[in-house]
Scaffold this motif. Structure first.
Motif, PDB file in Angstrom:
ATOM      1  N   PRO A  78       0.851  -1.210   0.000  1.00 21.81           N
ATOM      2  CA  PRO A  78       0.000   0.000   0.000  1.00 21.81           C
ATOM      3  C   PRO A  78       0.879   1.250   0.000  1.00 21.81           C
ATOM      4  O   PRO A  78       2.065   1.185   0.304  1.00 21.81           O
ATOM      5  CB  PRO A  78      -0.772  -0.105   1.320  1.00 21.81           C
ATOM      6  N   THR A 114      14.361   0.007  -2.217  1.00 18.52           N
ATOM      7  CA  THR A 114      14.259   0.224  -0.765  1.00 18.52           C
ATOM      8  C   THR A 114      12.836   0.661  -0.392  1.00 18.52           C
ATOM      9  O   THR A 114      12.190   1.406  -1.135  1.00 18.52           O
ATOM     10  CB  THR A 114      15.320   1.262  -0.299  1.00 18.52           C
ATOM     11  N   GLY A 163       8.871  -3.265   0.663  1.00 24.00           N
ATOM     12  CA  GLY A 163       8.159  -4.273   1.453  1.00 24.00           C
ATOM     13  C   GLY A 163       8.791  -5.662   1.457  1.00 24.00           C
ATOM     14  O   GLY A 163       8.119  -6.650   1.762  1.00 24.00           O
ATOM     15  N   HIS A 171       9.118  -6.794   5.126  1.00 23.17           N
ATOM     16  CA  HIS A 171       7.736  -6.954   5.591  1.00 23.17           C
ATOM     17  C   HIS A 171       7.184  -8.298   5.087  1.00 23.17           C
ATOM     18  O   HIS A 171       6.549  -9.045   5.840  1.00 23.17           O
ATOM     19  CB  HIS A 171       6.882  -5.803   5.049  1.00 23.17           C
ATOM     20  N   ASN A 211      13.015   4.933   4.280  1.00 21.49           N
ATOM     21  CA  ASN A 211      12.625   3.815   5.145  1.00 21.49           C
ATOM     22  C   ASN A 211      13.280   3.953   6.515  1.00 21.49           C
ATOM     23  O   ASN A 211      14.508   4.070   6.604  1.00 21.49           O
ATOM     24  CB  ASN A 211      13.046   2.483   4.477  1.00 21.49           C
ATOM     25  N   LEU A 237      16.973  -9.232   0.365  1.00 17.99           N
ATOM     26  CA  LEU A 237      17.961  -8.335  -0.220  1.00 17.99           C
ATOM     27  C   LEU A 237      17.762  -6.922   0.305  1.00 17.99           C
ATOM     28  O   LEU A 237      16.628  -6.509   0.591  1.00 17.99           O
ATOM     29  CB  LEU A 237      17.807  -8.313  -1.746  1.00 17.99           C
ATOM     30  N   ALA A 238      18.862  -6.234   0.405  1.00 19.51           N
ATOM     31  CA  ALA A 238      18.738  -4.797   0.694  1.00 19.51           C
ATOM     32  C   ALA A 238      18.206  -4.158  -0.583  1.00 19.51           C
ATOM     33  O   ALA A 238      18.484  -4.630  -1.687  1.00 19.51           O
ATOM     34  CB  ALA A 238      20.106  -4.231   1.049  1.00 19.51           C
TER      35      ALA A 238
HETATM   36  N1  LIG Z   1       2.221  -5.083   2.199  1.00 17.53           N
HETATM   37  C1  LIG Z   1       2.423  -4.190   3.168  1.00 17.53           C
HETATM   38  N2  LIG Z   1       1.427  -3.842   3.966  1.00 17.53           N
HETATM   39  C2  LIG Z   1       1.604  -2.928   4.948  1.00 17.53           C
HETATM   40  N3  LIG Z   1       2.787  -2.317   5.172  1.00 17.53           N
HETATM   41  C3  LIG Z   1       3.833  -2.623   4.387  1.00 17.53           C
HETATM   42  C4  LIG Z   1       3.711  -3.577   3.346  1.00 17.53           C
HETATM   43  N4  LIG Z   1       4.881  -3.673   2.756  1.00 17.53           N
HETATM   44  C5  LIG Z   1       5.708  -2.843   3.391  1.00 17.53           C
HETATM   45  N5  LIG Z   1       5.092  -2.210   4.367  1.00 17.53           N
HETATM   46  C6  LIG Z   1       5.671  -1.261   5.283  1.00 17.53           C
HETATM   47  O1  LIG Z   1       6.512  -0.396   4.538  1.00 17.53           O
HETATM   48  C7  LIG Z   1       7.686  -0.127   5.247  1.00 17.53           C
HETATM   49  C8  LIG Z   1       8.917  -0.503   4.440  1.00 17.53           C
HETATM   50  O2  LIG Z   1       8.897  -1.911   4.233  1.00 17.53           O
HETATM   51  P1  LIG Z   1      10.180  -2.807   4.337  1.00 17.53           P
HETATM   52  O3  LIG Z   1      11.079  -2.338   5.415  1.00 17.53           O
HETATM   53  O4  LIG Z   1       9.712  -4.183   4.405  1.00 17.53           O
HETATM   54  O5  LIG Z   1      10.853  -2.482   2.951  1.00 17.53           O
HETATM   55  P2  LIG Z   1      12.152  -3.114   2.365  1.00 17.53           P
HETATM   56  O6  LIG Z   1      11.876  -3.370   0.964  1.00 17.53           O
HETATM   57  O7  LIG Z   1      12.603  -4.218   3.167  1.00 17.53           O
HETATM   58  O8  LIG Z   1      13.151  -1.914   2.459  1.00 17.53           O
HETATM   59  P3  LIG Z   1      14.755  -1.946   2.561  1.00 17.53           P
HETATM   60  O9  LIG Z   1      15.240  -2.430   1.280  1.00 17.53           O
HETATM   61  O10 LIG Z   1      15.125  -0.535   2.779  1.00 17.53           O
HETATM   62  O11 LIG Z   1      15.102  -2.802   3.681  1.00 17.53           O
HETATM   63  C9  LIG Z   1       7.591  -0.882   6.545  1.00 17.53           C
HETATM   64  O12 LIG Z   1       7.133  -0.031   7.549  1.00 17.53           O
HETATM   65  C10 LIG Z   1       6.601  -1.936   6.272  1.00 17.53           C
HETATM   66  O13 LIG Z   1       5.913  -2.364   7.398  1.00 17.53           O
END
Ligand SMILES: Nc1ncnc2c1ncn2[C@@H]1O[C@H](COP(=O)(O)OP(=O)(O)OP(=O)(O)O)[C@@H](O)[C@H]1O
Length: 722
Positions: free
Chosen positions: A59, A153, A156, A159, A274, A312-313
């Protein structure tokens, strides 16, 4: 902004229930578990060889909503996703006509994947419909599998794999758990179901991160100062991390403890996009080692499946993330390794380039993912994207790479211990040879019984064989599990099996020669017998004794003059009697006093081609073999007189004895080829050892290759345990 690394003592302890960790059964699992045959169906892993790609759209984030960012992603169906940068949510064009015509980025694009999940998809739906359950099933079958999340980045990835940042401790009642926790639950549920089968499982886990191109063991804090080395294993044909801790996890809670410890120790930082950004790539590996009793003789077959969970980052535009100093250095390393990964993916997805050089060595990440990307594993890629217009180019990039990854073909193989594979195949070969041996002995015994030799029980014949000692030696060494044997004993076992195998082959070859000699002999006797019959047709014979024994296809028959009187050759019932089963006793004595026998012997003496020499003695090679097997060679000459007419039935018998049939069961062994990369130090063992499929390794008609794995250096992870 800054690096957070919760540096607690790096030991993995078992979590207690007071910490709120649930047992595997406390989490209700609704995912359907398909058999391997279902792999071609919906929900994820569509083809065993291809990388399976699913896309998840998160979202809009708080930041994006505050910025009035609009959504440019539409999920068209369960498999299709569409980018509509050209229109605003209110239906108006995003740009003026001239711009939209020339700006390719702003044209609508549709992508098709194995599954697509929109903003509303829950964690539970991701588990049920992305194919994770099938990946676990494959790992339990012995395949090396990988689930990795890819995307910019903040898209999600973490997540999806582990859950939101506030879920720092596993809570059995939370619906927010990501794929890893749910996969653990599923795995242990499956293991529980399997307790009734012959298969026993050992679960081990390791957890590492690649931070600024350094490999750090998240379960061993000393490696923060002294990173681990990635090495190439010739034995397994892949890269592995030297001295990585691998923890045995007897219970579900042990696995959770590994996850928790690793998550606590991984590098997390915050930046403009993030607050909890992963600053490293992490690989959590769960090894699923199964031991299956492959034969009743105590041969165990162990397979080494594994599941790599790769977080992955995310790629980041440093302008957007406002990265500086340490975070900038991290971002550069992340971007560089992701660029190499992207390059490898595009090379591998291009049929013209996939067989060329793939630059895995250009980054630690691609080294460790090489097996997942184009090796012998099964891979599920979860591409995570942001729906926001502000992330348009990143989202497009992610979808393009994901679409390319779909074209990558792996060659999944079951990884098993080479020694055990060898033992198993030898065992099977020995069993086949033993059966063949007994079959041949039976056939020769049949001939022997037709010559009225006292029958020896088959077991006695077998015990007298030259292979007796070897067979017994083989049986004695079957008892312990092979994996438990010390190296020298294992070597001895292999040696004795090979010896046994050789001895059986030799003996079978001898038996074939003997059988051939006997058949030739009998053919000659038949011809002479026919001549003899023609001779006696003209002369009346007086006899008071039973004179002949027949072996008809229906059983032994005998000619016996009914009243001891003379039988006229003209009125001889011989032709009828030959077909008759109504005759009674069988004569064991074909005496030389018998004129008919005398005639036969005389003819034999005249014709050495009959297989008997002038004195009625069998050729040396045959008589030696007969003596070895307990036949009385001198008696055989006598018995020949009754044997001769039996050749009619033996002709039929021979038809059923043609070598392809006798070897039929052995040929089946070649049904499945093993690519067995097992080369003992000195003696090179045949790499193409045949092994009938022990079970349904693969549902498709194409059989899988079974590759042997060095037990010392499992691909990707290896090393000490504690
Ligand atoms: N499907 C989802 N529903 C609700 N919140 C989400 C969803 N996907 C991601 N988020 C929220 O968005 C934010 C960023 O997500 P996340 O940390 O998982 O990203 P990431 O891709 O792992 O980023 P990075 O590469 O920087 O580690 C978090 O607060 C996470 O809870």
């Amino acid at each position: 902004m800054g690096l957070t690394r919760n540096g607690k003592k790096g030991s993995v302890r078992r979590a207690t229930s007071s910490e709120g960790f649930g047992s595997a059964s406390t989490y209700s699992n609704t995912s359907s578990f398909g058999s391997l045959a279902d792999l071609g169906n919906d929900n994820g892993v569509d083809d065993l060889g291809n990388i399976s790609v699913v896309v998840r759209v998160r979202p809009l984030s708080e930041r994006e909503i505050q910025r009035n960012d609009d959504t440019i992603i539409q999920v068209v169906s369960h498999e299709q996703i569409m980018m509509r940068p050209d229109v605003r949510p209110n239906g108006q064009s995003a740009l003026s006509g001239a711009q939209s015509t020339f700006n390719q980025t702003l044209t609508a694009k549709t992508f098709t994947f194995n599954s697509v999940f929109d903003q509303t998809a829950t964690q539970s739906e991701m588990m049920d419909k992305s194919g994770v359950a099938k990946v676990i099933a494959m790992a339990m079958e012995g395949y090396s599998t990988t689930i990795f999340c890819y995307g910019q980045t903040g898209s999600g990835k973490t997540h999806t794999l582990t859950g939101p940042p506030h879920l720092d401790k596993p809570n059995p009642f939370s619906e927010e758990h990501g794929l890893i926790y749910r996969a653990f639950v599923h795995l242990f549920d499956r293991l529980k179901e399997n307790t009734k089968s012959d298969c026993t499982y050992i679960i081990k886990a390791s957890f590492l991160e690649i931070y600024n191109e350094k490999v750090i063991d998240l379960l061993n804090l000393s490696t923060f100062k002294k990173p681990l080395q990635v090495r190439w294993s010739r034995a397994s044909g892949g890269f592995y991390v030297e001295n990585l801790f691998t923890v045995e996890c007897e219970e579900f809670d042990d696995l959770l403890a590994v996850l928790e410890e690793g998550m606590r120790n991984r590098a997390v930082g915050s930046h403009g996009m993030n607050d909890y950004s992963s600053r490293s790539h992490t690989i959590l590996t769960v090894h699923v080692i199964s031991e299956l009793q492959a034969s009743e003789e105590g041969v165990y077959l162990s397979r080494h499946g594994k599941i790599n969970f790769v977080d992955l980052a995310g790629s980041e535009m440093t302008k957007k993330t406002n990265s500086q100093g340490k975070t900038l250095e991290e971002a550069n390393n992340i971007n560089k390794s992701l660029m190499v990964l992207g390059y490898c993916i595009s090379q591998l997805s291009d049929p013209r380039k996939r067989n060329g050089h793939i630059p895995y060595r250009d980054s630690k990440l691609t080294q460790l993912l090489s097996d997942s990307l184009a090796g012998n594993g099964i891979t599920l890629m979860v591409a995570c994207v942001s729906p926001a217009r502000s992330n348009l180019s990143e989202t497009l990039n992610t979808l393009r790479y994901a679409a390319r990854a779909k074209h990558i073909r792996n060659k999944p193989v079951v990884v098993m211990d080479p020694r055990e594979a060898l033992i198993l195949s030898l065992k099977r070969a020995v069993m086949a040879l033993q059966e063949e041996n007994v079959h041949l002995r039976n056939l020769i015994d049949l001939e022997k019984s037709s010559s009225q030799q006292p029958e020896r029980p088959l077991t006695a014949v077998i015990r007298s064989s030259s292979t007796e000692q070897v067979l017994l030696a083989g049986a004695a060494t079957d008892t312990p599990r092979f994996s438990e044997l010390p190296a020298h004993e294992a070597h001895q076992l292999l040696h004795s099996l090979l010896q046994e195998n050789r001895a059986l082959r030799k003996e079978n070859a001898d038996l074939y020669s003997l059988r051939e000699a006997l058949l030739r002999q009998q053919e000659a006797v038949t011809k002479h017998n026919e001549r003899l019959i023609k001779q006696i047709e003209g002369k009346p014979i007086r006899t008071s004794q039973p004179i002949m024994t027949f072996l008809s296809p229906d059983g032994p028959s005998k000619i016996e003059p009914t009243n001891g009187g003379s039988v006229s050759a003209r009125t001889s019932p011989l032709p009828q009697l030959k077909r008759s089963n109504s005759l009674t006793s069988i004569s064991g004595r074909s005496s030389l006093a018998n004129p008919l026998s005398q005639s036969v012997t005389l003819l034999n003496q005249q014709s050495p081609t009959m297989g008997l020499n002038g004195t009625g003695i069998l050729p040396m090679a045959v008589s030696r073999e007969m003596t070895k097997r307990g036949f009385n060679a001198s008696k055989s000459a006598d018995s020949r007189t009754s044997n001769d007419i039996a050749s009619e039935s033996l002709d039929n018998d021979r038809a059923s004895l043609s070598p392809p049939q006798v070897y039929g069961h052995r040929k089946k062994l070649t049904d499945l080829k093993i690519d067995l990369n097992f080369v003992p130090k000195k003696n090179k063992v045949n790499k193409n050892i045949s092994l009938p499929s022990p079970n349904k390794i693969r549902a498709s008609s194409e059989q899988p290759r079974i590759r042997a794995m060095s037990t010392g250096t499992p691909n990707g992870t290896a090393g000490r345990e504690y």
